[in-house]
Design a protein around this motif. Structure first.
Motif, PDB file in Angstrom:
ATOM      1  N   VAL A  45       0.838  -1.211   0.000  1.00 42.49           N
ATOM      2  CA  VAL A  45       0.000   0.000   0.000  1.00 42.49           C
ATOM      3  C   VAL A  45       0.864   1.250   0.000  1.00 42.49           C
ATOM      4  CG1 VAL A  45      -1.734   1.304   1.279  1.00 42.49           C
ATOM      5  CG2 VAL A  45      -1.884  -1.196   1.172  1.00 42.49           C
ATOM      6  N   ALA A  46       1.891   1.265   0.864  1.00 39.80           N
ATOM      7  CA  ALA A  46       2.782   2.421   0.936  1.00 39.80           C
ATOM      8  C   ALA A  46       3.520   2.625  -0.383  1.00 39.80           C
ATOM      9  CB  ALA A  46       3.780   2.234   2.079  1.00 39.80           C
ATOM     10  N   LEU A  47       3.903   1.517  -1.016  1.00 42.31           N
ATOM     11  CA  LEU A  47       4.630   1.593  -2.287  1.00 42.31           C
ATOM     12  C   LEU A  47       3.765   2.203  -3.385  1.00 42.31           C
ATOM     13  CD1 LEU A  47       7.172   0.883  -3.903  1.00 42.31           C
ATOM     14  CD2 LEU A  47       6.186  -1.382  -4.301  1.00 42.31           C
ATOM     15  N   MET A  48       2.546   1.716  -3.532  1.00 35.54           N
ATOM     16  CA  MET A  48       1.659   2.232  -4.570  1.00 35.54           C
ATOM     17  C   MET A  48       1.285   3.683  -4.314  1.00 35.54           C
ATOM     18  SD  MET A  48       1.508  -0.037  -6.794  1.00 35.54           S
ATOM     19  CE  MET A  48       0.357   0.913  -7.801  1.00 35.54           C
ATOM     20  N   GLY A  49       1.043   4.011  -3.045  1.00 36.66           N
ATOM     21  CA  GLY A  49       0.717   5.394  -2.710  1.00 36.66           C
ATOM     22  C   GLY A  49       1.860   6.336  -3.029  1.00 36.66           C
ATOM     23  N   ALA A  50       3.090   5.907  -2.691  1.00 34.68           N
ATOM     24  CA  ALA A  50       4.264   6.738  -2.964  1.00 34.68           C
ATOM     25  C   ALA A  50       4.482   6.912  -4.466  1.00 34.68           C
ATOM     26  CB  ALA A  50       5.497   6.126  -2.307  1.00 34.68           C
ATOM     27  N   ILE A  51       4.238   5.837  -5.240  1.00 38.55           N
ATOM     28  CA  ILE A  51       4.403   5.926  -6.694  1.00 38.55           C
ATOM     29  C   ILE A  51       3.460   6.968  -7.282  1.00 38.55           C
ATOM     30  CG2 ILE A  51       4.018   4.698  -8.867  1.00 38.55           C
ATOM     31  CD1 ILE A  51       5.073   2.175  -7.525  1.00 38.55           C
ATOM     32  N   VAL A  52       2.202   6.923  -6.879  1.00 36.98           N
ATOM     33  CA  VAL A  52       1.201   7.857  -7.409  1.00 36.98           C
ATOM     34  C   VAL A  52       1.536   9.294  -7.027  1.00 36.98           C
ATOM     35  CG1 VAL A  52      -1.220   8.551  -7.300  1.00 36.98           C
ATOM     36  CG2 VAL A  52      -0.633   6.125  -7.455  1.00 36.98           C
ATOM     37  N   VAL A  53       1.878   9.512  -5.753  1.00 37.40           N
ATOM     38  CA  VAL A  53       2.153  10.874  -5.272  1.00 37.40           C
ATOM     39  C   VAL A  53       3.408  11.448  -5.935  1.00 37.40           C
ATOM     40  CG1 VAL A  53       2.694  12.294  -3.269  1.00 37.40           C
ATOM     41  CG2 VAL A  53       0.985  10.483  -3.081  1.00 37.40           C
ATOM     42  N   THR A  54       4.473  10.651  -6.017  1.00 38.21           N
ATOM     43  CA  THR A  54       5.693  11.157  -6.652  1.00 38.21           C
ATOM     44  C   THR A  54       5.477  11.438  -8.136  1.00 38.21           C
ATOM     45  OG1 THR A  54       6.438   8.858  -6.976  1.00 38.21           O
ATOM     46  CG2 THR A  54       7.302  10.039  -5.068  1.00 38.21           C
ATOM     47  N   LEU A  55       4.648  10.620  -8.778  1.00 40.21           N
ATOM     48  CA  LEU A  55       4.355  10.850 -10.186  1.00 40.21           C
ATOM     49  C   LEU A  55       3.630  12.171 -10.384  1.00 40.21           C
ATOM     50  CD1 LEU A  55       4.296   9.840 -13.120  1.00 40.21           C
ATOM     51  CD2 LEU A  55       2.156   8.648 -12.582  1.00 40.21           C
ATOM     52  N   VAL A  56       2.623  12.413  -9.571  1.00 42.38           N
ATOM     53  CA  VAL A  56       1.851  13.658  -9.685  1.00 42.38           C
ATOM     54  C   VAL A  56       2.711  14.871  -9.347  1.00 42.38           C
ATOM     55  CG1 VAL A  56      -0.102  14.965  -8.754  1.00 42.38           C
ATOM     56  CG2 VAL A  56      -0.362  12.521  -9.237  1.00 42.38           C
ATOM     57  N   LEU A  57       3.424  14.814  -8.208  1.00 44.59           N
ATOM     58  CA  LEU A  57       4.261  15.941  -7.798  1.00 44.59           C
ATOM     59  C   LEU A  57       5.388  16.188  -8.797  1.00 44.59           C
ATOM     60  CD1 LEU A  57       4.638  15.429  -3.938  1.00 44.59           C
ATOM     61  CD2 LEU A  57       3.179  17.067  -5.136  1.00 44.59           C
ATOM     62  N   GLY A  58       5.964  15.105  -9.316  1.00 48.75           N
ATOM     63  CA  GLY A  58       7.050  15.253 -10.286  1.00 48.75           C
ATOM     64  C   GLY A  58       6.591  15.968 -11.545  1.00 48.75           C
ATOM     65  N   LEU A  59       5.396  15.635 -12.026  1.00 46.23           N
ATOM     66  CA  LEU A  59       4.864  16.296 -13.222  1.00 46.23           C
ATOM     67  C   LEU A  59       4.568  17.766 -12.947  1.00 46.23           C
ATOM     68  CD1 LEU A  59       2.468  13.513 -14.575  1.00 46.23           C
ATOM     69  CD2 LEU A  59       4.635  14.265 -15.569  1.00 46.23           C
ATOM     70  N   ILE A  60       4.013  18.040 -11.767  1.00 46.85           N
ATOM     71  CA  ILE A  60       3.703  19.438 -11.419  1.00 46.85           C
ATOM     72  C   ILE A  60       4.977  20.270 -11.367  1.00 46.85           C
ATOM     73  CG2 ILE A  60       2.839  20.965  -9.606  1.00 46.85           C
ATOM     74  CD1 ILE A  60       0.840  18.783  -8.868  1.00 46.85           C
ATOM     75  N   ILE A  61       6.007  19.749 -10.699  1.00 40.46           N
ATOM     76  CA  ILE A  61       7.267  20.480 -10.580  1.00 40.46           C
ATOM     77  C   ILE A  61       7.933  20.651 -11.942  1.00 40.46           C
ATOM     78  CG2 ILE A  61       9.596  20.418  -9.605  1.00 40.46           C
ATOM     79  CD1 ILE A  61       8.393  18.869  -7.220  1.00 40.46           C
ATOM     80  N   SER A  62       7.922  19.585 -12.755  1.00 46.16           N
ATOM     81  CA  SER A  62       8.605  19.614 -14.054  1.00 46.16           C
ATOM     82  C   SER A  62       7.993  20.623 -15.008  1.00 46.16           C
ATOM     83  CB  SER A  62       8.580  18.218 -14.686  1.00 46.16           C
ATOM     84  OG  SER A  62       9.275  17.284 -13.887  1.00 46.16           O
ATOM     85  N   PHE A  63       6.671  20.771 -14.967  1.00 43.73           N
ATOM     86  CA  PHE A  63       6.007  21.652 -15.922  1.00 43.73           C
ATOM     87  C   PHE A  63       5.656  23.012 -15.326  1.00 43.73           C
ATOM     88  CE2 PHE A  63       5.266  17.442 -17.730  1.00 43.73           C
ATOM     89  CZ  PHE A  63       5.630  17.668 -19.048  1.00 43.73           C
ATOM     90  N   SER A  64       6.037  23.231 -14.074  1.00 41.76           N
ATOM     91  CA  SER A  64       5.772  24.521 -13.451  1.00 41.76           C
ATOM     92  C   SER A  64       6.752  25.570 -13.960  1.00 41.76           C
ATOM     93  CB  SER A  64       5.888  24.402 -11.933  1.00 41.76           C
ATOM     94  OG  SER A  64       5.727  25.658 -11.313  1.00 41.76           O
ATOM     95  N   ARG A  65       6.280  26.786 -14.113  1.00 45.03           N
ATOM     96  CA  ARG A  65       7.144  27.886 -14.561  1.00 45.03           C
ATOM     97  C   ARG A  65       7.763  28.644 -13.390  1.00 45.03           C
ATOM     98  NH1 ARG A  65       6.519  29.469 -19.926  1.00 45.03           N
ATOM     99  NH2 ARG A  65       4.947  28.307 -21.079  1.00 45.03           N
TER     100      ARG A  65
END
Length: 278
Positions: A95-115
């Motif tokens: 559960v912790a693994l899947m939750g961490a994967i989803v959160v890091t994916l979302v946060l990573g995309l937000i940070i990468s495409f943020s200006r």
């Protein structure tokens, strides 16, 4: 200064807007501006009642800023990885693994495409990334004793090798190299995401099962992850030269941490293939 790096282009545009707002005056002929304290002919702002306050000066980022932020983020990842390894019960690892994967994916995309650089978001990402690293490392170590230490040493060895090659200008981030790397990284990311989705439904694509195809795929990922550091180094070098504000050192450090974690996971998986993982 013109750059082929799209991330740097976005950050440069953000910095330009700050200068236009009064944080730093642009230089002649489109050259990057300098903070007020570095202006050769600083604009004089009248002081006193009825006059607006002078705009604050922005400190440009330096290489030292990036190094400090990178070490700080890696420390956060390491601390939370160790905490997750020790504190998360075995029954909750999945559960912790899947939750961490989803959160890091979302946060990573937000940070990468943020200006705009967001230090708080980058630190939050590092915390969750630490949990992900801890869960993955715990799972592999339970099957292969000593594999985590081997992967860690190999990861930093590759990183310092790429740093030396870049410093010696053996590998350079030319515009063509940058375009190819961005396309390849995007393609690999799409393939891994699709493979993960298929795996959830029980479909085996043989990309992660220890087969010859899986070994080749991991080797390709390791090479691409290693070469991605060239883009990071060029981004940092150009950012310092362009005089980006100091807070953008967080974004540069974020890029290095993402590359290191990706490289670590791929090396960890590759090592497992040669230790009897079928």
């Amino acid at each position: 200064m013109k750059t082929s790096n799209p991330v740097l282009s976005r950050l440069g545009q953000a910095a330009a807007r700050e200068r236009a707002a009064g944080y730093a005056q642009p230089g002649p002929y489109g050259q990057p501006g300098y903070p007020q304290q570095y202006q050769p002919y600083p604009q004089q702002y009248p002081a006193g009642p009825g006059y607006p306050a002078a705009p604050p000066a922005v400190t440009p980022m330096t290489l030292d800023d990036v190094v400090v932020k990178t070490v700080m983020l890696l420390g956060i990842v390491g601390i939370f990885a160790a905490a997750a390894w020790v504190l998360v019960p075995d029954a909750l690892v999945g559960v912790a693994l899947m939750g961490a994967i989803v959160v890091t994916l979302v946060l990573g995309l937000i940070i990468s495409f943020s200006r705009v650089a967001n230090p708080a978001l980058v630190v939050t990402y590092s915390i969750v990334e630490g949990v992900l690293v801890g869960m993955v490392s715990k799972a592999f170590e339970s099957f292969y004793d000593g594999i985590v230490l081997q992967a860690t040493v190999a990861t930093f060895g590759v990183f310092f090798l790429m740093a030396m090659l870049y410093k010696a200008r053996v590998i350079r981030a030319t515009p063509k190299f940058t375009r190819i790397m961005i396309a390849v990284i995007g393609g690999l990311f799409a393939v891994m995401l699709i493979n993960l989705m298929l795996a959830l439904f029980g479909v085996n694509t043989h990309l992660r099962d220890g087969s010859k195809l899986a070994i080749v795929f991991s080797l390709v990922c390791i090479v691409v992850a290693a070469l991605s550091f060239v883009l990071n180094f060029a981004q940092i070098e150009d950012g310092v030269r362009m005089g980006l504000p100091q807070r953008y050192s967080w974004t540069a450090a974020f890029g290095i941490v993402v590359g290191l974690v990706w490289l670590y996971f791929e090396i960890l998986r590759l090592l497992s293939y040669f230790q009897g993982d079928d």
